[in-house]
Design a protein around this motif. Structure first.
Motif, PDB file in Angstrom:
ATOM      1  N   GLY A 166      -3.339 -14.420  -0.103  1.00  0.00           N
ATOM      2  CA  GLY A 166      -3.733 -14.460  -1.490  1.00  0.00           C
ATOM      3  C   GLY A 166      -2.645 -14.113  -2.481  1.00  0.00           C
ATOM      4  O   GLY A 166      -2.784 -14.375  -3.675  1.00  0.00           O
ATOM      5  N   SER A 167      -1.561 -13.518  -2.009  1.00  0.00           N
ATOM      6  CA  SER A 167      -0.451 -13.153  -2.891  1.00  0.00           C
ATOM      7  C   SER A 167       0.847 -13.735  -2.357  1.00  0.00           C
ATOM      8  O   SER A 167       1.116 -13.646  -1.165  1.00  0.00           O
ATOM      9  N   THR A 168       1.630 -14.322  -3.252  1.00  0.00           N
ATOM     10  CA  THR A 168       2.896 -14.937  -2.857  1.00  0.00           C
ATOM     11  C   THR A 168       4.007 -14.555  -3.838  1.00  0.00           C
ATOM     12  O   THR A 168       3.744 -14.197  -4.994  1.00  0.00           O
ATOM     13  N   LEU A 169       5.232 -14.637  -3.341  1.00  0.00           N
ATOM     14  CA  LEU A 169       6.428 -14.447  -4.161  1.00  0.00           C
ATOM     15  C   LEU A 169       7.403 -15.566  -3.829  1.00  0.00           C
ATOM     16  O   LEU A 169       7.448 -16.033  -2.690  1.00  0.00           O
ATOM     17  N   TYR A 170       8.191 -15.955  -4.847  1.00  0.00           N
ATOM     18  CA  TYR A 170       9.190 -16.993  -4.636  1.00  0.00           C
ATOM     19  C   TYR A 170      10.509 -16.610  -5.299  1.00  0.00           C
ATOM     20  O   TYR A 170      10.524 -15.976  -6.363  1.00  0.00           O
ATOM     21  N   ALA A 171      11.589 -17.021  -4.679  1.00  0.00           N
ATOM     22  CA  ALA A 171      12.880 -16.935  -5.339  1.00  0.00           C
ATOM     23  C   ALA A 171      12.894 -17.933  -6.499  1.00  0.00           C
ATOM     24  O   ALA A 171      12.259 -18.996  -6.429  1.00  0.00           O
ATOM     25  N   ALA A 209       2.584  -9.056   6.926  1.00  0.00           N
ATOM     26  CA  ALA A 209       3.114  -9.791   5.792  1.00  0.00           C
ATOM     27  C   ALA A 209       4.258 -10.650   6.312  1.00  0.00           C
ATOM     28  O   ALA A 209       4.980 -10.248   7.222  1.00  0.00           O
ATOM     29  N   MET A 210       4.415 -11.837   5.726  1.00  0.00           N
ATOM     30  CA  MET A 210       5.381 -12.804   6.238  1.00  0.00           C
ATOM     31  C   MET A 210       6.326 -13.275   5.140  1.00  0.00           C
ATOM     32  O   MET A 210       5.999 -13.250   3.954  1.00  0.00           O
ATOM     33  N   GLY A 211       7.489 -13.732   5.583  1.00  0.00           N
ATOM     34  CA  GLY A 211       8.454 -14.252   4.617  1.00  0.00           C
ATOM     35  C   GLY A 211       9.288 -15.376   5.206  1.00  0.00           C
ATOM     36  O   GLY A 211       9.374 -15.534   6.425  1.00  0.00           O
ATOM     37  N   TRP A 212       9.847 -16.173   4.323  1.00  0.00           N
ATOM     38  CA  TRP A 212      10.848 -17.179   4.664  1.00  0.00           C
ATOM     39  C   TRP A 212      12.156 -16.800   3.991  1.00  0.00           C
ATOM     40  O   TRP A 212      12.180 -16.489   2.801  1.00  0.00           O
ATOM     41  N   ALA A 224       7.567 -15.332   0.156  1.00  0.00           N
ATOM     42  CA  ALA A 224       6.857 -14.328   0.936  1.00  0.00           C
ATOM     43  C   ALA A 224       5.367 -14.417   0.638  1.00  0.00           C
ATOM     44  O   ALA A 224       4.960 -14.902  -0.430  1.00  0.00           O
ATOM     45  N   ILE A 225       4.575 -13.902   1.580  1.00  0.00           N
ATOM     46  CA  ILE A 225       3.125 -13.993   1.444  1.00  0.00           C
ATOM     47  C   ILE A 225       2.491 -12.755   2.070  1.00  0.00           C
ATOM     48  O   ILE A 225       3.021 -12.187   3.028  1.00  0.00           O
ATOM     49  N   ASN A 226       1.365 -12.326   1.511  1.00  0.00           N
ATOM     50  CA  ASN A 226       0.715 -11.136   2.051  1.00  0.00           C
ATOM     51  C   ASN A 226      -0.155 -11.504   3.250  1.00  0.00           C
ATOM     52  O   ASN A 226      -0.216 -12.658   3.677  1.00  0.00           O
ATOM     53  N   ARG A 227      -0.832 -10.502   3.793  1.00  0.00           N
ATOM     54  CA  ARG A 227      -1.582 -10.697   5.034  1.00  0.00           C
ATOM     55  C   ARG A 227      -2.658 -11.773   4.934  1.00  0.00           C
ATOM     56  O   ARG A 227      -2.844 -12.550   5.851  1.00  0.00           O
ATOM     57  N   SER A 228      -3.345 -11.810   3.836  1.00  0.00           N
ATOM     58  CA  SER A 228      -4.457 -12.747   3.695  1.00  0.00           C
ATOM     59  C   SER A 228      -4.036 -14.100   3.153  1.00  0.00           C
ATOM     60  O   SER A 228      -4.790 -15.079   3.266  1.00  0.00           O
ATOM     61  N   PRO A 258       4.709  -5.586   9.747  1.00  0.00           N
ATOM     62  CA  PRO A 258       3.363  -5.015   9.773  1.00  0.00           C
ATOM     63  C   PRO A 258       3.034  -4.432   8.397  1.00  0.00           C
ATOM     64  O   PRO A 258       3.829  -3.667   7.842  1.00  0.00           O
ATOM     65  N   ALA A 259       1.907  -4.823   7.835  1.00  0.00           N
ATOM     66  CA  ALA A 259       1.559  -4.407   6.474  1.00  0.00           C
ATOM     67  C   ALA A 259       0.302  -3.561   6.510  1.00  0.00           C
ATOM     68  O   ALA A 259      -0.744  -4.010   6.960  1.00  0.00           O
ATOM     69  N   VAL A 260       0.432  -2.340   6.007  1.00  0.00           N
ATOM     70  CA  VAL A 260      -0.716  -1.423   5.989  1.00  0.00           C
ATOM     71  C   VAL A 260      -1.741  -1.866   4.949  1.00  0.00           C
ATOM     72  O   VAL A 260      -2.944  -1.857   5.198  1.00  0.00           O
ATOM     73  N   PHE A 261      -1.253  -2.264   3.792  1.00  0.00           N
ATOM     74  CA  PHE A 261      -2.129  -2.648   2.692  1.00  0.00           C
ATOM     75  C   PHE A 261      -2.183  -4.169   2.564  1.00  0.00           C
ATOM     76  O   PHE A 261      -1.151  -4.835   2.613  1.00  0.00           O
ATOM     77  N   SER A 262      -3.358  -4.696   2.360  1.00  0.00           N
ATOM     78  CA  SER A 262      -3.529  -6.145   2.387  1.00  0.00           C
ATOM     79  C   SER A 262      -2.762  -6.847   1.290  1.00  0.00           C
ATOM     80  O   SER A 262      -2.419  -8.015   1.418  1.00  0.00           O
ATOM     81  N   GLY A 263      -2.497  -6.154   0.189  1.00  0.00           N
ATOM     82  CA  GLY A 263      -1.813  -6.795  -0.923  1.00  0.00           C
ATOM     83  C   GLY A 263      -0.307  -6.776  -0.840  1.00  0.00           C
ATOM     84  O   GLY A 263       0.372  -7.393  -1.655  1.00  0.00           O
ATOM     85  N   ASP A 264       0.223  -6.095   0.149  1.00  0.00           N
ATOM     86  CA  ASP A 264       1.674  -5.932   0.257  1.00  0.00           C
ATOM     87  C   ASP A 264       2.364  -7.265   0.540  1.00  0.00           C
ATOM     88  O   ASP A 264       1.972  -8.004   1.437  1.00  0.00           O
ATOM     89  N   VAL A 265       3.421  -7.513  -0.228  1.00  0.00           N
ATOM     90  CA  VAL A 265       4.263  -8.688  -0.008  1.00  0.00           C
ATOM     91  C   VAL A 265       5.689  -8.252  -0.288  1.00  0.00           C
ATOM     92  O   VAL A 265       5.944  -7.475  -1.216  1.00  0.00           O
ATOM     93  N   TYR A 266       6.637  -8.724   0.506  1.00  0.00           N
ATOM     94  CA  TYR A 266       7.978  -8.159   0.509  1.00  0.00           C
ATOM     95  C   TYR A 266       9.038  -9.215   0.240  1.00  0.00           C
ATOM     96  O   TYR A 266       9.048 -10.280   0.869  1.00  0.00           O
ATOM     97  N   ARG A 267       9.947  -8.891  -0.660  1.00  0.00           N
ATOM     98  CA  ARG A 267      11.054  -9.783  -1.009  1.00  0.00           C
ATOM     99  C   ARG A 267      12.346  -9.432  -0.262  1.00  0.00           C
ATOM    100  O   ARG A 267      13.184 -10.294  -0.020  1.00  0.00           O
ATOM    101  N   SER A 268      12.474  -8.165   0.092  1.00  0.00           N
ATOM    102  CA  SER A 268      13.743  -7.702   0.649  1.00  0.00           C
ATOM    103  C   SER A 268      13.887  -8.067   2.129  1.00  0.00           C
ATOM    104  O   SER A 268      12.979  -7.844   2.933  1.00  0.00           O
ATOM    105  N   LEU A 269      15.051  -8.571   2.466  1.00  0.00           N
ATOM    106  CA  LEU A 269      15.360  -8.911   3.854  1.00  0.00           C
ATOM    107  C   LEU A 269      15.199  -7.681   4.752  1.00  0.00           C
ATOM    108  O   LEU A 269      14.691  -7.784   5.880  1.00  0.00           O
TER     109      LEU A 269
END
Length: 127
Positions: free
Chosen positions: A56-61, A33-36, A50-54, A100-111
């Motif tokens: 398909g899921s994103t988060l924004y401030a 999973a990746m983030g800016w 932030a964005i998940n592995r594939s 490293p993301a175990v689950f494909s849907g995981d997306v992370y906001r926290s630094l």
């Protein structure tokens, strides 16, 4: 262990656009999973997108929602941040981060969730 290198920063006028890239190497990019994040002078590093592995899921401030778009190309091992309608308050060093993301849907906001960081690229927006 993945290595991350950002590029694409620069000086732009308010209202302009930039696209940041983050090239990954040394790991299986599609497993992360990746983030800016960004850090303005004298301020703490903050979440931008932030964005998940594939991809398909994103988060924004809230501060960038509707203006920034995060995306990834797993075939090219590259993360992107398309920034439009830039404002002077977007001026900061922008960092990409990987976890490293175990689950494909995981997306992370926290630094603190992220394990690997790039060196950053400067974005300066003039008024």
């Amino acid at each position: 262990q993945v290595q991350l290198v950002e590029s694409g920063g620069g000086l732009v006028q308010a209202g302009g656009s930039l696209r940041l890239s983050c090239a990954a190497s040394g790991g299986t990019f599609s497993g992360y999973a990746m983030g800016w994040f960004r850090q303005a002078p004298g301020k703490e590093r903050e979440f931008a997108a932030a964005i998940n592995r594939s991809g398909g899921s994103t988060l924004y401030a809230d501060s960038v929602k509707g203006r920034f778009t995060i995306s990834r190309d797993n075939a090219k091992n590259t993360l992107y941040l398309q920034m439009t309608s830039l404002k002077p308050e977007d001026t900061a060093v922008y960092y990409c981060a990987a976890k490293p993301a175990v689950f494909s849907g995981d997306v992370y906001r926290s630094l603190n969730s992220y394990d690997y960081w790039g060196q950053g690229t400067q974005v300066t927006v003039s008024s």
